[in-house]
Write a protein that holds these residues in place. Structure first.
Motif, PDB file in Angstrom:
ATOM      1  N   UNK B 201       0.829  -1.204   0.000  1.00 54.01           N
ATOM      2  CA  UNK B 201       0.000   0.000   0.000  1.00 54.01           C
ATOM      3  C   UNK B 201       0.869   1.262   0.000  1.00 54.01           C
ATOM      4  N   UNK B 202       2.069   1.145   0.581  1.00 54.42           N
ATOM      5  CA  UNK B 202       2.964   2.311   0.686  1.00 54.42           C
ATOM      6  C   UNK B 202       4.090   2.287  -0.340  1.00 54.42           C
ATOM      7  N   UNK B 203       4.069   1.295  -1.238  1.00 55.86           N
ATOM      8  CA  UNK B 203       5.172   1.152  -2.202  1.00 55.86           C
ATOM      9  C   UNK B 203       4.934   2.044  -3.416  1.00 55.86           C
ATOM     10  N   UNK B 204       5.927   2.845  -3.733  1.00 55.90           N
ATOM     11  CA  UNK B 204       5.839   3.687  -4.934  1.00 55.90           C
ATOM     12  C   UNK B 204       6.021   2.816  -6.181  1.00 55.90           C
ATOM     13  N   UNK B 205       5.239   3.105  -7.199  1.00 56.41           N
ATOM     14  CA  UNK B 205       5.348   2.326  -8.438  1.00 56.41           C
ATOM     15  C   UNK B 205       4.841   3.174  -9.600  1.00 56.41           C
ATOM     16  N   UNK B 206       5.130   2.687 -10.804  1.00 55.34           N
ATOM     17  CA  UNK B 206       4.528   3.266 -11.999  1.00 55.34           C
ATOM     18  C   UNK B 206       5.241   4.467 -12.577  1.00 55.34           C
ATOM     19  N   UNK B 207       4.657   4.952 -13.646  1.00 51.94           N
ATOM     20  CA  UNK B 207       5.258   6.041 -14.423  1.00 51.94           C
ATOM     21  C   UNK B 207       5.303   7.362 -13.661  1.00 51.94           C
ATOM     22  N   UNK B 208       4.378   7.553 -12.708  1.00 54.08           N
ATOM     23  CA  UNK B 208       4.394   8.820 -11.972  1.00 54.08           C
ATOM     24  C   UNK B 208       4.753   8.610 -10.504  1.00 54.08           C
ATOM     25  N   UNK B 209       5.299   7.428 -10.211  1.00 57.60           N
ATOM     26  CA  UNK B 209       5.917   7.171  -8.908  1.00 57.60           C
ATOM     27  C   UNK B 209       4.990   7.432  -7.728  1.00 57.60           C
ATOM     28  N   UNK B 210       3.816   6.812  -7.755  1.00 57.10           N
ATOM     29  CA  UNK B 210       2.866   6.985  -6.656  1.00 57.10           C
ATOM     30  C   UNK B 210       2.602   5.658  -5.963  1.00 57.10           C
ATOM     31  N   UNK B 211       2.349   5.726  -4.659  1.00 64.55           N
ATOM     32  CA  UNK B 211       1.848   4.578  -3.912  1.00 64.55           C
ATOM     33  C   UNK B 211       0.364   4.813  -3.643  1.00 64.55           C
ATOM     34  N   UNK B 212      -0.353   3.767  -3.262  1.00 64.61           N
ATOM     35  CA  UNK B 212      -1.766   3.948  -2.869  1.00 64.61           C
ATOM     36  C   UNK B 212      -1.842   5.023  -1.781  1.00 64.61           C
ATOM     37  N   UNK B 213      -0.876   4.910  -0.831  1.00 62.40           N
ATOM     38  CA  UNK B 213      -0.917   5.806   0.327  1.00 62.40           C
ATOM     39  C   UNK B 213      -0.603   7.249  -0.038  1.00 62.40           C
ATOM     40  N   UNK B 214       0.070   7.465  -1.184  1.00 58.70           N
ATOM     41  CA  UNK B 214       0.425   8.835  -1.561  1.00 58.70           C
ATOM     42  C   UNK B 214      -0.822   9.706  -1.609  1.00 58.70           C
ATOM     43  N   UNK B 215      -1.948   9.106  -2.003  1.00 58.36           N
ATOM     44  CA  UNK B 215      -3.209   9.849  -2.004  1.00 58.36           C
ATOM     45  C   UNK B 215      -4.095   9.445  -0.826  1.00 58.36           C
ATOM     46  N   UNK B 216      -4.269   8.133  -0.624  1.00 50.43           N
ATOM     47  CA  UNK B 216      -5.306   7.667   0.303  1.00 50.43           C
ATOM     48  C   UNK B 216      -4.891   7.666   1.771  1.00 50.43           C
ATOM     49  N   UNK B 217      -3.765   8.285   2.080  1.00 52.52           N
ATOM     50  CA  UNK B 217      -3.408   8.478   3.482  1.00 52.52           C
ATOM     51  C   UNK B 217      -3.194   9.968   3.755  1.00 52.52           C
ATOM     52  N   UNK B 218      -2.451  10.587   2.848  1.00 49.79           N
ATOM     53  CA  UNK B 218      -2.012  11.961   3.136  1.00 49.79           C
ATOM     54  C   UNK B 218      -2.845  13.040   2.430  1.00 49.79           C
ATOM     55  N   UNK B 219      -3.665  12.641   1.488  1.00 44.96           N
ATOM     56  CA  UNK B 219      -4.404  13.654   0.722  1.00 44.96           C
ATOM     57  C   UNK B 219      -5.918  13.465   0.820  1.00 44.96           C
ATOM     58  N   UNK B 220      -6.378  12.741   1.800  1.00 51.33           N
ATOM     59  CA  UNK B 220      -7.820  12.436   1.914  1.00 51.33           C
ATOM     60  C   UNK B 220      -8.619  13.730   2.019  1.00 51.33           C
ATOM     61  N   UNK B 221      -9.707  13.778   1.230  1.00 50.24           N
ATOM     62  CA  UNK B 221     -10.581  14.947   1.269  1.00 50.24           C
ATOM     63  C   UNK B 221     -10.163  16.045   0.306  1.00 50.24           C
ATOM     64  N   UNK B 222      -8.971  15.915  -0.273  1.00 52.53           N
ATOM     65  CA  UNK B 222      -8.517  16.928  -1.234  1.00 52.53           C
ATOM     66  C   UNK B 222      -8.933  16.528  -2.650  1.00 52.53           C
ATOM     67  N   UNK B 223      -8.905  17.502  -3.537  1.00 48.08           N
ATOM     68  CA  UNK B 223      -9.337  17.255  -4.916  1.00 48.08           C
ATOM     69  C   UNK B 223      -8.186  16.807  -5.808  1.00 48.08           C
ATOM     70  N   UNK B 224      -8.467  15.823  -6.624  1.00 49.49           N
ATOM     71  CA  UNK B 224      -7.605  15.503  -7.762  1.00 49.49           C
ATOM     72  C   UNK B 224      -8.484  15.763  -8.983  1.00 49.49           C
ATOM     73  N   UNK B 225      -8.307  16.939  -9.587  1.00 48.01           N
ATOM     74  CA  UNK B 225      -9.249  17.376 -10.614  1.00 48.01           C
ATOM     75  C   UNK B 225     -10.659  17.323 -10.031  1.00 48.01           C
ATOM     76  N   UNK B 226     -11.579  16.564 -10.639  1.00 42.89           N
ATOM     77  CA  UNK B 226     -12.964  16.566 -10.158  1.00 42.89           C
ATOM     78  C   UNK B 226     -13.252  15.554  -9.058  1.00 42.89           C
ATOM     79  N   UNK B 227     -12.291  14.703  -8.731  1.00 47.49           N
ATOM     80  CA  UNK B 227     -12.581  13.666  -7.738  1.00 47.49           C
ATOM     81  C   UNK B 227     -11.998  14.045  -6.378  1.00 47.49           C
TER      82      UNK B 227
END
Lengths: 181, 297
Positions: B201-227
């Motif tokens: 869940x905390x492992x960075x991966x992919x072309x833009x170097x994100x982990x699940x937790x990069x958003x779903x732990x530290x950015x909860x309630x904030x907007x990513x475009x319309x979501x």
């Protein structure tokens, strides 16, 4: 090339050697959703109503070059990389704005608020009136190229190190940001 | 000897097999000390206080994109959502397939017994998944076990397929309202899977170097475009879910969608990494009622 040419070439070569499909000595990990016979390799699922089979169709881009969550994927990720911007900047703010909005390029708008655009993200720092901060071009360039140099747990994609944007595109983005009154 | 650039290049390339034996360089987000129960959300996003008492949901929040995530989308779950949607059709389809497969051997249906239903009774079964399966020799989610048990009855229900998820919806619907209850704190395979899942869940991966937790732990309630980014607590109790764009979506197909959206190579449903994330998220969802059939946009 304005950044040290040899090191860029060297890095590009190593990246290719590490991150290309050939990095898997005996084919892709078995849990990868891929089809080696399609151009983009990566597949996406398509649920078919009232069927016991899950269909897979080609995804719009190849995602195999970057590390995945598979335990069988032992490729290393690209480490943070410090770069030196050679002045003059020579960026085009108009092109920079287009890159900031483009889904497959900067797509800065998904996290950052930029002037003249609705439904901006709120995850990233406000970029409205960016010019007033008077950040040096070199700092902004490094932040976009690989922000992990300043903050190891930064969630901002390392656009340069991961090859999402090339050097001129980052120069264009810097020029765009530095033009925001 | 003078180190020319081509020679340097050759040396670097030649040295690669030697470095491949060591652990590859990977990055991880800082790991939070998650409480494996929905009330742990109080120290993460704090949204728990808005939905812990279903009788007192503030329905006005449901109308605002900035507020509705705080209700954990309970207003789209049974019994709050009275509309008939694709999830109900899936439950009907799943029931039909379940009874076709559930041949009686002695007093109980063989398929139900294979799924782990005590005396063939499906009530409460969903709230115990994922579980360790002796026959598979690993921890498995309900959809993987459905595929396995259906194959024993001679029917192909691929993990992630509509019919597989439909059976999962039907089985889960027999536990609607019952709290998720998996033990991820006692030593054993489930705890090990939880810990692995926490790491993935905390492992960075992919072309833009994100982990699940990069958003779903530290950015909860904030907007990513319309979501708006949601809390990892509570969500898995709704799966498989009817979604307008994807018909019926199992949890592992949701992970595929997350991976594709963050430009990360997706894995097949039932892969160990996905199952481990499922165990981790289900651990965080302990205490949250199974909410199936449900829908999402």
């Amino acid at each position: 090339m304005r950044i040290c040419t040899r090191f860029l070439c060297l890095f590009a070569f190593i990246s290719t050697a590490w991150l290309s499909p050939s990095a898997f000595s005996s084919g892709f990990p078995t849990d990868f959703a891929v089809d080696p016979s399609v151009v983009n390799l990566t597949l996406e699922p398509k649920v078919v109503v009232n069927s016991g089979k899950l269909e897979w169709v080609p995804f719009s881009r190849d995602l195999t070059p970057w590390v995945s969550l598979s335990y069988a994927d032992k490729r290393p990720a690209a480490k943070p990389r410090q770069v030196k911007l050679v002045e003059p900047l020579q960026g085009d703010p108009v092109r920079g704005r287009a890159l900031a909005m483009a889904r497959d390029k900067g797509y800065c708008i998904v996290c950052h608020q930029l002037p003249g655009e609705q439904w901006a993200g709120t995850v990233g720092a406000l970029l409205l009136s960016f010019k007033k901060h008077k950040y040096p071009d070199e700092l902004v360039f490094q932040q976009i190229f690989d922000s992990r140099v300043f903050n190891p747990i930064s969630v901002m994609p390392p656009y340069g190190t991961f090859g999402i944007l090339n050097e001129q595109e980052i120069r264009d983005l810097v020029a765009y940001l530095q033009s925001l009154d | 000897m003078k180190l020319t650039f081509p020679l340097l290049l050759l040396l670097v390339v030649a040295s690669q097999p030697a470095t491949s034996a060591t652990a590859p360089y990977r990055e991880f987000d800082p790991m939070e000390d998650y409480l494996p129960h929905v009330k742990g959300d109080m120290s993460l996003s704090g949204s728990y206080k808005h939905w812990k008492d279903p009788a007192n949901l503030d329905w006005r929040m449901a109308g605002s994109p900035d507020e509705n995530w705080k209700l954990n989308w309970k207003f789209m779950d049974p019994p709050f959502n009275a509309s008939v949607h694709g999830g109900h059709f899936a439950a009907d389809r799943g029931e039909e397939i379940f009874h076709e497969l559930n041949r009686k051997v002695g007093r109980f249906g063989k398929f139900a017994i294979c799924l782990g239903a005590r005396k063939g009774n499906l009530k409460g079964l969903r709230s115990q998944y994922p579980m360790y399966r002796k026959d598979l020799k690993r921890v498995a989610g309900l959809e993987e076990v459905i595929e396995h048990c259906a194959a024993k009855e001679g029917r192909e229900l691929q993990n992630g397929s509509y019919d597989n998820s439909a059976v999962s919806v039907y089985v889960a619907s027999q536990s609607t309202g019952m709290p998720i209850k998996i033990n991820v704190t006692a030593n054993g395979p489930l705890k090990a899977a939880y810990e692995r899942g926490r790491k993935v869940f905390h492992a960075r991966a992919g072309r833009i170097n994100l982990a699940c937790s990069s958003c779903h732990t530290y950015q909860i309630g904030l907007h990513l475009r319309g979501t708006v980014v949601t809390s990892p607590y509570g969500d898995v109790a709704h799966y498989p879910v009817y979604r307008t764009r994807y018909q019926l979506q199992s949890l592992h197909l949701r992970f595929v969608e997350c991976n594709l959206a963050t430009r990360t190579q997706p894995l097949k449903p039932g892969s160990q990494a996905y199952t481990d994330i499922e165990v981790f998220l289900t651990g965080l969802t302990n205490g949250y009622p199974v909410s199936v059939p449900s829908e999402r946009d």
